[in-house]
Design an enzyme around this catalytic site. Sequence first.
Site, PDB file in Angstrom:
ATOM      1  NE  ARG A 275      -4.052   0.135   1.929  1.00 23.00           N
ATOM      2  CZ  ARG A 275      -4.249  -0.779   2.813  1.00 23.00           C
ATOM      3  NH1 ARG A 275      -3.273  -1.423   3.968  1.00 23.00           N
ATOM      4  NH2 ARG A 275      -5.296  -1.996   2.352  1.00 23.00           N
ATOM      5  CB  ALA A 276       4.145   2.139   1.633  1.00 21.67           C
TER       6      ALA A 276
END
Length: 685
Positions: A275-276
Amino acid sequence: MSTPYPFSALVGQEDLRLALVLNAVSPAVGGVLVRGEKGTAKSTAVRAVAALLPGVRVVPGCRFSCEPGAADPECPDGPHSEEGGAERPARLVELPVGASEDRLVGALDIERALAEGIKSFEPGLLAAAHRGVLYVDEVNLLHDHLVDLLLDAAAMGASYVEREGVSVRHAARFLLVGTMNPEEGELRPQLLDRFGLTVEVAASRETDERVEVVRRRLAYDADPAGFAGRWAPQEEQVRARIAAARALLPEVRLGDAALRQIAATCAAFEVDGMRADIVMARTATALAAWAGRTVVLAEDVRQAALLALPHRRRRNPFDAPGLDEDKLDETLARAKAEAGDDDPDPGPDGGPGGGPDGGGEQPPQPQDGAGDGSAPPTAPQAEPEEGPAGADGPAPSAAADAPAGGPPREQPAAPAEEPFRARTLTVPGLGEGAAGRRSRARTAQGRTTGARRPAGGTLGKLHLAATVRAAAPYQRARGRSGPGLVLRRDDLRSAVREGREGNLVLFVVDASGSMAARQRMSAVKGAVLSLLLDAYQRRDKVGLVTFRGTGAELALPPTSSVDAGAARLETLPTGGRTPLAAGLLKAHEVLRIERLRDPSRRPLLVVVTDGRATGGPEPVALGARAARLLAASGTAAVVVDCESGPVRLGLAGALAADLAGVAVTLGELRADTVSALVKDIRRAA
């Protein structure tokens, strides 16, 4: 409707303003979590940016704000005509901390469904926030299941409601902004990760800047409309720039070099999952569009990392968020060298904060007030421990502990041992406190255990079977002639659910000379830190009382911020006598006050001591009387026995008996070393 404070009139808080603007440019970034002390303009900034969002065209009469020509095919109010539509401002919807699940996602009209056979759905706040801003103040105090629901909706762009055989789905795309004061408790790491960006804010320490904050705020309070009018040209410029950046966003190119820098940065800082990487890519693209460029540069990637990664690299709740900027620069330079420098020359105005005209327009900064600059209390002076030597060796004497002719020195703070997974300590009985994960309680979530009449006219979760049973005997008397059920309000039954509650865990830690042996105190701190971690995971409030020398001190007033407890524990000094009675009486006073403040939150007292009592007249008898006073108040208690060595006096066990609680050793606190754990604290017969 009151006039919001102008976004352009905010002073300072550059990161906060930039993060809000980037989400306005690209809602796909995933929202903003604003962390900071009270009075730092968090709420003011959020309300101000909402006024800058472009207006939205909606289908007239649609409760879900569908866009004409691009309506949601599954909209509950559909199908819609492809033509027409009216424009309205983007909404700012605020989710209160005490909101229910029905208020957030919507609810079925159960009375109408049962009485008329009509499945009617009443939209919630997620529907109202579609194509606008959903603002959650004090998001760290919101119940976990509500945070899960709104973050799932933000990630999927839709809300799903499954209730009593009716399934409803509607679009829910919004700019999610949460604000919180870390002193009041942290969000769980998995929830932190769901926010796209996080910003740390603090009040400025620059005199000129603080003066300007106060000057503007007073001018706004005196004449909100006039103040907003004076800033209208700047507001219009920012509004136009956001609209231009939105239009430019699809044309922005994220090259392979920038992608490699993003991936290398996330790998170097060991963030979990992917997700980052995705959030950084979207943020860097929005930064380029905000600067008026169609190519993502290394400067965009760096700024995106500073906004998207700090909250994702925390390994436990006691880690301070932040990034090592030197390491970040080295990682970006190495990735750029490996990929080859294919970024175009950005020119003098190509930085991520610069505008199309090179002016570097500043987005906002409200300031509701100043931060609290109070310093932590100074630890009291230590006294040398007197009395027999402990099993770990002789207690430090006054001669060894102080220079000639001077006051006694306190022992340097010992480091804590590595925390471990602690056994579960619970309060007996069935409570009705705040939702959590420790003790049994009646809660809004959990397994259904029965039914009852609605209390105070509020239905809550309907118990359908019990409602039908209550109405069935009266159908003939009510003249029922068809298949429908003749229902009255007094037939309705609410479901009684049993789940878990959070408790107030008050630690009472012996910091006297008998505990000052460095190895022992390190073990004690490691044990308390483990219990603090457990309290964090179970959504408890915690407090810390320490006693040594001539008295006791409330080192940490009850709070939801367990990391504050860890910080106080780390610097805890030791030395002096053992005023056990003072520590217990201080705990009794703290709990008495907390019962008045929050009577539904049940306390759990954790006394960490070897059981010795040497301070004051008749210390042993006074300690026993203080313990019995706590027992009489109904406080559940556990004594962590810190005595070690071949000779044991068993004083902690006697203290536990006086407290009507149980005693456990440091070793028995480990959940993975005990085969049969006692999960409830049982009072002595």
